[in-house]
Design an enzyme around this catalytic site. Structure first.
Site, PDB file in Angstrom:
ATOM      1  N   PRO A 148       1.379   2.095  -9.820  1.00  0.00           N
ATOM      2  CA  PRO A 148       2.038   2.832  -8.733  1.00  0.00           C
ATOM      3  C   PRO A 148       2.826   2.003  -7.724  1.00  0.00           C
ATOM      4  O   PRO A 148       2.465   1.898  -6.546  1.00  0.00           O
ATOM      5  CB  PRO A 148       0.865   3.541  -8.066  1.00  0.00           C
ATOM      6  CG  PRO A 148      -0.286   2.591  -8.262  1.00  0.00           C
ATOM      7  CD  PRO A 148      -0.060   1.994  -9.629  1.00  0.00           C
ATOM      8  N   CYS A 149       3.961   1.430  -8.154  1.00  0.00           N
ATOM      9  CA  CYS A 149       4.774   0.632  -7.232  1.00  0.00           C
ATOM     10  C   CYS A 149       5.332   1.480  -6.089  1.00  0.00           C
ATOM     11  O   CYS A 149       5.719   0.931  -5.057  1.00  0.00           O
ATOM     12  CB  CYS A 149       5.874  -0.109  -7.977  1.00  0.00           C
ATOM     13  SG  CYS A 149       6.902   0.910  -9.020  1.00  0.00           S
ATOM     14  N   HIS A 150       5.324   2.801  -6.241  1.00  0.00           N
ATOM     15  CA  HIS A 150       5.768   3.663  -5.134  1.00  0.00           C
ATOM     16  C   HIS A 150       4.830   3.564  -3.944  1.00  0.00           C
ATOM     17  O   HIS A 150       5.202   3.945  -2.842  1.00  0.00           O
ATOM     18  CB  HIS A 150       5.911   5.125  -5.598  1.00  0.00           C
ATOM     19  CG  HIS A 150       4.658   5.736  -6.125  1.00  0.00           C
ATOM     20  ND1 HIS A 150       4.253   5.569  -7.438  1.00  0.00           N
ATOM     21  CD2 HIS A 150       3.723   6.520  -5.534  1.00  0.00           C
ATOM     22  CE1 HIS A 150       3.109   6.225  -7.619  1.00  0.00           C
ATOM     23  NE2 HIS A 150       2.767   6.802  -6.475  1.00  0.00           N
TER      24      HIS A 150
END
Length: 184
Positions: A148-150
């Protein structure tokens, strides 16, 4: 030893529709290897060419392969609000070194509905002062949404960059309850 070429790396792919548009999911025998945003025809075709080059195998469309079917199911659950963590084998072969270290920490240590700063993530992997390098690692993430780089944001409260586009990042963070839903 098998000399019939049966040991070649197999790459399978499928596109699934989500709350943020079509996602391309690709997998090897090791696990999910790539997730690509906005996977309409031109983007999908470029992504498949890159995968073929990098993995040395021509990707085959196979939405019914067990791993892809499970990935599609879990992505669907995530976007329906019933899944908060992915339980999929991941193939990390498209990323190495510091970037892999940072992304593994992100995958394991930043749960649904939370965010972490670039500098905080750098400190977590023992590299204080490497916030900019963490940003580069996020940009190189071959497995967005699942890794989850968001959830990585600027320490001053800014949203930071995002390979899938800032609107997609805002929507994912709103989906997880971190940001308010956009008004329009």
């Amino acid at each position: 030893m098998n000399s019939h070429g049966g040991d070649e790396r197999r790459v399978v792919w499928a596109v699934t529709d989500t709350g943020i548009g079509p996602l391309l999911l690709a997998a090897t025998g090791e696990g999910l290897v790539s997730v690509v945003f906005h996977a309409r025809e031109a983007v999908r075709d470029r992504a498949l060419e890159r995968l073929a080059d990098r993995l040395g195998a021509e990707p085959v469309e196979a939405p019914g392969s067990p791993l892809l079917a499970e990935a599609i199911r879990q992505v669907g659950e995530y976007f329906s609000g019933t899944r908060r963590a992915f339980a999929l084998p991941l193939d990390w072969s498209l990323i190495s070194g510091f970037n892999r270290q940072v992304l593994r920490e992100l995958a394991e240590g930043v749960p649904y509905g939370t965010v972490v700063g670039y500098g905080d993530l750098a400190r977590r992997v023992g590299q204080p002062g490497a916030a900019q390098a963490v940003g580069m690692a996020m940009g190189a993430n071959p497995l967005p949404v699942v890794v989850p780089c968001h959830r990585v944001v600027e320490s001053d409260g800014g949203i930071g960059g995002f390979g899938g586009g800032l609107e997609t990042k805002r929507r994912l963070l709103a989906w997880e309850g971190v940001l308010p839903e956009p008004l329009f």
